[in-house]
Design a protein around this motif. Sequence first.
Motif, PDB file in Angstrom:
ATOM      1  N   VAL A 184       0.837  -1.198   0.000  1.00 15.28           N
ATOM      2  CA  VAL A 184       0.000   0.000   0.000  1.00 15.28           C
ATOM      3  C   VAL A 184       0.876   1.254   0.000  1.00 15.28           C
ATOM      4  O   VAL A 184       2.027   1.206   0.428  1.00 15.28           O
ATOM      5  CB  VAL A 184      -0.941   0.008   1.228  1.00 15.28           C
ATOM      6  N   PRO A 185       0.312   2.360  -0.537  1.00 11.97           N
ATOM      7  CA  PRO A 185      -1.059   2.485  -1.040  1.00 11.97           C
ATOM      8  C   PRO A 185      -1.224   1.864  -2.425  1.00 11.97           C
ATOM      9  O   PRO A 185      -0.297   1.865  -3.233  1.00 11.97           O
ATOM     10  CB  PRO A 185      -1.258   3.999  -1.138  1.00 11.97           C
ATOM     11  N   THR A 186      -2.404   1.345  -2.677  1.00 12.81           N
ATOM     12  CA  THR A 186      -2.806   0.963  -4.023  1.00 12.81           C
ATOM     13  C   THR A 186      -4.118   1.665  -4.319  1.00 12.81           C
ATOM     14  O   THR A 186      -5.067   1.562  -3.540  1.00 12.81           O
ATOM     15  CB  THR A 186      -2.994  -0.557  -4.164  1.00 12.81           C
ATOM     16  N   VAL A 187      -4.145   2.422  -5.400  1.00 14.54           N
ATOM     17  CA  VAL A 187      -5.341   3.168  -5.800  1.00 14.54           C
ATOM     18  C   VAL A 187      -5.948   2.464  -7.011  1.00 14.54           C
ATOM     19  O   VAL A 187      -5.300   2.333  -8.050  1.00 14.54           O
ATOM     20  CB  VAL A 187      -5.008   4.634  -6.143  1.00 14.54           C
ATOM     21  N   VAL A 188      -7.167   1.976  -6.838  1.00 17.55           N
ATOM     22  CA  VAL A 188      -7.853   1.227  -7.885  1.00 17.55           C
ATOM     23  C   VAL A 188      -8.934   2.102  -8.505  1.00 17.55           C
ATOM     24  O   VAL A 188      -9.761   2.674  -7.791  1.00 17.55           O
ATOM     25  CB  VAL A 188      -8.470  -0.065  -7.324  1.00 17.55           C
ATOM     26  N   PHE A 189      -8.921   2.197  -9.823  1.00 18.62           N
ATOM     27  CA  PHE A 189      -9.863   3.055 -10.549  1.00 18.62           C
ATOM     28  C   PHE A 189     -10.922   2.197 -11.230  1.00 18.62           C
ATOM     29  O   PHE A 189     -10.594   1.337 -12.062  1.00 18.62           O
ATOM     30  CB  PHE A 189      -9.127   3.889 -11.602  1.00 18.62           C
ATOM     31  N   ASN A 190     -12.169   2.429 -10.865  1.00 18.41           N
ATOM     32  CA  ASN A 190     -13.303   1.719 -11.471  1.00 18.41           C
ATOM     33  C   ASN A 190     -13.141   0.202 -11.431  1.00 18.41           C
ATOM     34  O   ASN A 190     -13.665  -0.510 -12.291  1.00 18.41           O
ATOM     35  CB  ASN A 190     -13.521   2.181 -12.919  1.00 18.41           C
ATOM     36  N   ARG A 191     -12.413  -0.274 -10.447  1.00 22.06           N
ATOM     37  CA  ARG A 191     -12.188  -1.711 -10.259  1.00 22.06           C
ATOM     38  C   ARG A 191     -11.571  -2.373 -11.500  1.00 22.06           C
ATOM     39  O   ARG A 191     -11.693  -3.588 -11.691  1.00 22.06           O
ATOM     40  CB  ARG A 191     -13.495  -2.425  -9.875  1.00 22.06           C
ATOM     41  N   THR A 192     -10.887  -1.570 -12.329  1.00 21.15           N
ATOM     42  CA  THR A 192     -10.319  -2.121 -13.568  1.00 21.15           C
ATOM     43  C   THR A 192      -8.825  -1.863 -13.718  1.00 21.15           C
ATOM     44  O   THR A 192      -8.139  -2.616 -14.415  1.00 21.15           O
ATOM     45  CB  THR A 192     -11.030  -1.544 -14.806  1.00 21.15           C
ATOM     46  N   SER A 193      -8.315  -0.793 -13.124  1.00 20.42           N
ATOM     47  CA  SER A 193      -6.889  -0.476 -13.244  1.00 20.42           C
ATOM     48  C   SER A 193      -6.407   0.068 -11.906  1.00 20.42           C
ATOM     49  O   SER A 193      -7.205   0.494 -11.076  1.00 20.42           O
ATOM     50  CB  SER A 193      -6.646   0.555 -14.349  1.00 20.42           C
ATOM     51  N   ALA A 194      -5.089   0.056 -11.709  1.00 18.93           N
ATOM     52  CA  ALA A 194      -4.575   0.461 -10.408  1.00 18.93           C
ATOM     53  C   ALA A 194      -3.198   1.096 -10.527  1.00 18.93           C
ATOM     54  O   ALA A 194      -2.427   0.804 -11.447  1.00 18.93           O
ATOM     55  CB  ALA A 194      -4.509  -0.737  -9.470  1.00 18.93           C
ATOM     56  N   LEU A 195      -2.898   1.970  -9.566  1.00 20.13           N
ATOM     57  CA  LEU A 195      -1.558   2.516  -9.382  1.00 20.13           C
ATOM     58  C   LEU A 195      -1.104   2.108  -7.990  1.00 20.13           C
ATOM     59  O   LEU A 195      -1.781   2.373  -7.005  1.00 20.13           O
ATOM     60  CB  LEU A 195      -1.552   4.044  -9.508  1.00 20.13           C
ATOM     61  N   ASN A 196       0.050   1.476  -7.933  1.00 22.26           N
ATOM     62  CA  ASN A 196       0.590   1.048  -6.651  1.00 22.26           C
ATOM     63  C   ASN A 196       1.710   1.990  -6.218  1.00 22.26           C
ATOM     64  O   ASN A 196       2.570   2.345  -7.012  1.00 22.26           O
ATOM     65  CB  ASN A 196       1.126  -0.386  -6.762  1.00 22.26           C
TER      66      ASN A 196
END
Length: 217
Positions: A184-196
């Motif tokens: 973490v942190p992991t930011v997930v966008f629309n449950r389809t892509s993520a930035l860790n």
Amino acid sequence: MVDKIKIDIISDVVCPWCIVGYEGLKQAINELGIEDKVDIEWQPFELNPDMPAEGEELRAHVARKYGSSRADSDRARINIAARGAEFGFKFNYADDMKMVNTFDAHILLNYAKGFGKQTELKMRLFNAFFSEHKDISDRVVLANELIAVGLNPKEAIPLLDNAEVRAHITADKNQWLSAGINSVPTVVFNRTSALNGAHPVESYKQVLSELLAEQKA
């Protein structure tokens, strides 16, 4: 009505980079002027799920877990303090700080979500731990932080001993672990892509702009 961008932030309240990452994301949202077009939800993650009730001295914890020397620890603290200061957040490290168990905090963050105060409580807990040296595993401290954001501790604190509630938070946490999120942190966008990790403001702006363009297409 255009659907909002769903943003899940998988985070722990004793994770300093989670603060930097969130502040960068928030600045990106503000610079794009899309505060009303995003829906942020904080998701539970425990950096130290086996941390005992008495906690562990922070330097000893970092040395044990990461093999960091005191010099390494000092450099890391200076670095994170500088990054936090860029966003107006004060990391106030001290030699008597302890790493603590955060499971109860995650229960209360889930409770706060129902009142639209999840982010407010999250930031309050970040400040309590990193700026004010409070033990955020202590239920008296947690009750006071609930009051600080306008929530009712007499209703919320009993949830900490509710087996069903505890199982629900464990299931939520395990859902993200099963999805392959292990830092973490992991930011997930629309449950389809993520930035860790804690990314620069421009990285968050790029992802958000692309999602907005897709919505308009």
